[in-house]
Design a protein around this motif. Sequence first.
Motif, short mmCIF file in Angstrom:
data_model
loop_
_atom_site.label_atom_id
_atom_site.label_comp_id
_atom_site.label_asym_id
_atom_site.label_seq_id
_atom_site.Cartn_x
_atom_site.Cartn_y
_atom_site.Cartn_z
N PRO A 67 0.74 -1.05 -0.03
CA PRO A 67 -0.01 0.06 0.09
C PRO A 67 0.75 1.01 -0.07
CG PRO A 67 0.15 -0.67 2.12
CD PRO A 67 0.83 -1.91 1.30
N LYS A 68 0.13 2.29 -0.51
CA LYS A 68 0.90 3.60 -0.28
C LYS A 68 0.85 4.20 1.02
CE LYS A 68 0.78 8.29 -2.41
NZ LYS A 68 0.44 9.31 -3.38
N MET A 69 1.83 4.43 1.57
CA MET A 69 1.79 5.09 2.91
C MET A 69 1.49 6.41 3.00
SD MET A 69 2.44 2.18 4.44
CE MET A 69 3.08 2.51 6.08
N GLY A 70 0.65 6.73 4.12
CA GLY A 70 0.25 8.14 4.30
C GLY A 70 1.54 8.85 4.87
N ARG A 71 1.02 10.18 5.10
CA ARG A 71 2.20 11.22 5.47
C ARG A 71 2.08 11.50 7.06
NH1 ARG A 71 0.47 15.45 0.96
NH2 ARG A 71 -0.99 15.45 2.68
N VAL A 72 0.98 10.96 7.73
CA VAL A 72 0.96 11.25 9.11
C VAL A 72 1.79 10.37 9.74
CG1 VAL A 72 -0.60 11.65 10.95
CG2 VAL A 72 -1.23 12.38 8.65
N LYS A 73 2.79 10.63 10.58
CA LYS A 73 3.82 9.88 11.46
C LYS A 73 2.89 9.78 12.78
CE LYS A 73 6.67 9.59 8.19
NZ LYS A 73 6.63 8.30 7.53
N LEU A 74 3.14 8.69 13.20
CA LEU A 74 2.65 8.31 14.64
C LEU A 74 3.05 9.37 15.80
CD1 LEU A 74 0.95 6.57 16.65
CD2 LEU A 74 3.08 5.26 17.13
N ALA A 75 4.27 10.09 15.85
CA ALA A 75 4.54 10.90 16.62
C ALA A 75 3.85 12.14 16.43
CB ALA A 75 6.10 11.42 16.51
N ASP A 76 3.35 12.49 15.27
CA ASP A 76 2.47 13.70 15.11
C ASP A 76 0.90 13.49 15.29
OD1 ASP A 76 4.78 15.02 13.74
OD2 ASP A 76 4.23 14.13 12.00
N PHE A 77 0.68 12.20 14.99
CA PHE A 77 -0.66 11.77 15.59
C PHE A 77 -0.69 11.86 17.20
CE2 PHE A 77 -3.32 8.32 17.35
CZ PHE A 77 -4.56 9.08 17.26
N ALA A 78 0.23 11.53 17.63
CA ALA A 78 0.29 11.36 19.25
C ALA A 78 0.06 12.64 19.79
CB ALA A 78 1.74 10.78 19.97
N LYS A 79 0.54 13.63 19.44
CA LYS A 79 0.31 15.11 19.73
C LYS A 79 -1.20 15.62 19.70
CE LYS A 79 4.96 16.46 18.05
NZ LYS A 79 5.75 17.28 17.10
N GLU A 80 -1.82 15.10 18.54
CA GLU A 80 -3.20 15.48 18.41
C GLU A 80 -4.01 14.61 19.36
OE1 GLU A 80 -6.47 15.01 15.09
OE2 GLU A 80 -4.68 15.21 14.32
N PHE A 81 -3.55 13.29 19.50
CA PHE A 81 -4.36 12.52 20.62
C PHE A 81 -4.27 12.98 21.97
CE2 PHE A 81 -4.21 8.86 23.39
CZ PHE A 81 -5.22 8.19 23.07
N ALA A 82 -2.78 13.19 22.34
CA ALA A 82 -2.78 13.77 23.64
C ALA A 82 -3.50 15.01 24.06
CB ALA A 82 -1.34 14.24 23.66
N ALA A 83 -3.92 15.86 23.03
CA ALA A 83 -4.66 17.22 23.26
C ALA A 83 -6.06 16.57 23.61
CB ALA A 83 -4.57 18.03 21.88
N ALA A 84 -6.59 15.63 22.63
CA ALA A 84 -8.00 15.24 23.12
C ALA A 84 -7.95 14.27 24.33
CB ALA A 84 -8.47 14.17 21.95
N TYR A 85 -6.94 13.61 24.48
CA TYR A 85 -6.87 12.64 25.71
C TYR A 85 -7.14 13.63 27.05
CZ TYR A 85 -5.03 9.59 29.23
OH TYR A 85 -4.74 8.71 30.34
N ASN A 86 -6.14 14.90 26.99
CA ASN A 86 -5.95 15.62 28.10
C ASN A 86 -7.19 16.47 28.24
OD1 ASN A 86 -3.45 14.72 29.13
ND2 ASN A 86 -2.50 15.78 27.52
N GLN A 87 -8.14 16.49 27.63
CA GLN A 87 -9.26 17.46 27.48
C GLN A 87 -10.31 16.65 28.37
OE1 GLN A 87 -10.89 18.18 23.70
NE2 GLN A 87 -9.71 19.86 23.54
#
Length: 88
Positions: A67-87
């Motif tokens: 498959p063609k891989m996406g451009r979002v890296k886990l480290a970048d997603f983790a930042k977005e996830f953390a913002a939602a998690y901490n709310q």
Amino acid sequence: MTCNEAAKIIGTAVGKPWLKWALISDKQMLQGLKMAKVPAQLAKLLVEMQAVMHSGAPLKNFHKNNPKMGRVKLADFAKEFAAAYNQQ
């Protein structure tokens, strides 16, 4: 990337750098789901899904199809996830 490497990235982002991936037996998972009052049929399906994921079969199929891989890296997603998690 291993499950523990992914857990460390996400754990670090949410302020829990010690977070680890714990593989449990099908029996332990089913028992935990029952204790959480997950409906029996859904619990059975979730246990089956865990077993298949850890068998390696989906990953083999994934790489077989190249498959063609996406451009979002886990480290970048983790930042977005953390913002939602901490709310919470």
